[in-house]
Scaffold this motif. Structure first.
Motif, short mmCIF file in Angstrom:
data_model
loop_
_atom_site.label_atom_id
_atom_site.label_comp_id
_atom_site.label_asym_id
_atom_site.label_seq_id
_atom_site.Cartn_x
_atom_site.Cartn_y
_atom_site.Cartn_z
N ARG A 61 8.12 -10.69 0.82
CA ARG A 61 7.00 -9.67 0.39
C ARG A 61 7.53 -8.80 -0.24
NH1 ARG A 61 3.36 -6.49 4.93
NH2 ARG A 61 2.03 -5.39 3.44
N VAL A 62 6.90 -8.76 -1.60
CA VAL A 62 7.60 -7.81 -2.64
C VAL A 62 6.64 -6.39 -2.65
CG1 VAL A 62 8.28 -7.47 -4.86
CG2 VAL A 62 8.43 -9.61 -4.03
N ILE A 63 7.41 -5.32 -2.39
CA ILE A 63 6.81 -3.92 -2.39
C ILE A 63 7.37 -2.93 -3.22
CG2 ILE A 63 5.78 -2.04 -0.92
CD1 ILE A 63 6.02 -4.23 1.50
N THR A 64 6.68 -1.96 -4.16
CA THR A 64 7.50 -0.95 -4.63
C THR A 64 7.27 0.15 -4.18
OG1 THR A 64 5.54 -0.94 -6.18
CG2 THR A 64 7.20 -2.41 -6.89
N VAL A 65 8.10 1.28 -4.08
CA VAL A 65 7.95 2.38 -3.43
C VAL A 65 8.30 3.67 -4.46
CG1 VAL A 65 8.10 1.63 -1.24
CG2 VAL A 65 10.10 2.45 -2.50
#
Length: 322
Positions: A122-126
């Motif tokens: 699961r790829v998440i940007t912050v």
């Protein structure tokens, strides 16, 4: 040119042609794999979150909200001038993330090809502040990318960061650094006591990138400028001779690791060439040893990552060109 020379040249051309065809066929096979994922732009979602919406956001991303921190703190953070600036800079540098997603997909396909058990994360940007020592997180099937660490080496946020770190804080380093996180998951050695152990370990991580992100330049794989990679290539034989003649390879002196494998403005030979050299040249030499090993063996990449350093060194028959 005599007949024998022509025959040798023809054989070389034929060998290169066959190699390129095999490589092209392999890449087509890898590209045909199915990989399904989305990049969740939490940085954008969080920037628009209100007090009313926060509970829902916390349910979707519970791992980003430590329980000890009250909701009031999160709302204050969202509305702070600094956080608003970070949100803005993230969107400015990465407006759609399309090319980055394509690059991730290519990496994931390669890993899946060589490891059938691979699960797409699961790829998440912050947008979570600048932290050049912890730029992204890969845990289990979760990949969190802090965009504030990839805004471009000359970004105003990086003015107080050492240049040799800032040079790697650019968009082109995201995929290589994700690949390195995966490489570290696969890499194993029973010991990392000697200088040779250490440089071969790093060589494995870099060779993993050769296999998993073949379209990237050597400079991007190791995080060098093009000038740095040129310097390393030109001086490879001299670097190796220095390591051998000074009996460094089987030394357990931890100072050698500091001088040649960790991020630094330059490598420390304690010679006049130091200021001209890039840092981490021990990693570069380890990379060439592992490449030589791969050329002299039929081992697959997953098995290579598990091989012991002495085995790799002996079978590599490494000898830099002069």
């Amino acid at each position: 040119m005599n007949v024998k020379s022509i025959q040798i040249l023809s054989l070389l051309v034929f060998s290169v042609s066959i190699s390129c065809k095999n490589e092209s066929s392999l890449e087509k096979e890898i590209n045909a794999l199915e990989i399904d994922f989305v990049v969740e732009r939490f940085d954008e979602v969080f920037s628009k979150t209100t007090t009313k919406e926060l509970p829902k956001i916390k349910q979707v991303y519970p791992f980003l909200f430590p329980e000890r921190i009250p909701d009031s703190v999160w709302i204050t953070t969202i509305n702070s001038d600094l956080q608003k600036q970070m949100f803005s800079e993230g969107v400015k540098q990465f407006p759609d993330f399309k090319s980055e997603k394509e690059s991730f997909e290519n990496l994931f396909k390669h890993v899946k090809y060589y490891d059938k058990t691979f699960k797409t994360p699961r790829v998440i940007t912050v947008a979570d502040g600048v932290d050049y020592r912890n730029k992204l997180v890969l845990q289990a099937d979760l990949l969190i990318i802090n965009l504030m660490n990839y805004l471009g080496e000359e970004h105003a946020f990086y003015q107080n960061i050492p240049v040799y770190f800032a040079e790697r804080m650019k968009p082109s380093q995201i995929t290589p650094e994700i690949a390195e996180k995966y490489a570290m998951k696969y890499a194993h050695q029973s010991q990392r006591k000697t200088f040779l152990d250490e440089i071969i370990y790093h060589g494995k991580l870099l060779y993993f990138k050769d296999v998993m992100i073949p379209s990237f330049s050597d400079a991007d794989k190791i995080g060098y400028s093009q000038e740095d990679i040129n310097w390393a290539e030109i001086n490879e034989a001299q670097i190796w001779s220095h390591f051998v003649e000074n009996e460094m390879l089987f030394s357990t002196d931890p100072k050698l690791f500091t001088r040649f494998t960790i991020p630094a403005p330059f490598s420390k030979f304690y010679l006049d060439i130091d200021n001209d050299s890039p840092g981490r040249l021990g990693q570069y030499i380890g990379w060439q040893i592992v490449r030589a090993y791969a050329e002299h063996s039929d081992v697959d990449i997953i098995s290579l990552m598990q091989a012991e350093s002495d085995q790799i060194f002996k079978k590599s028959k490494y000898k830099p060109k002069r």
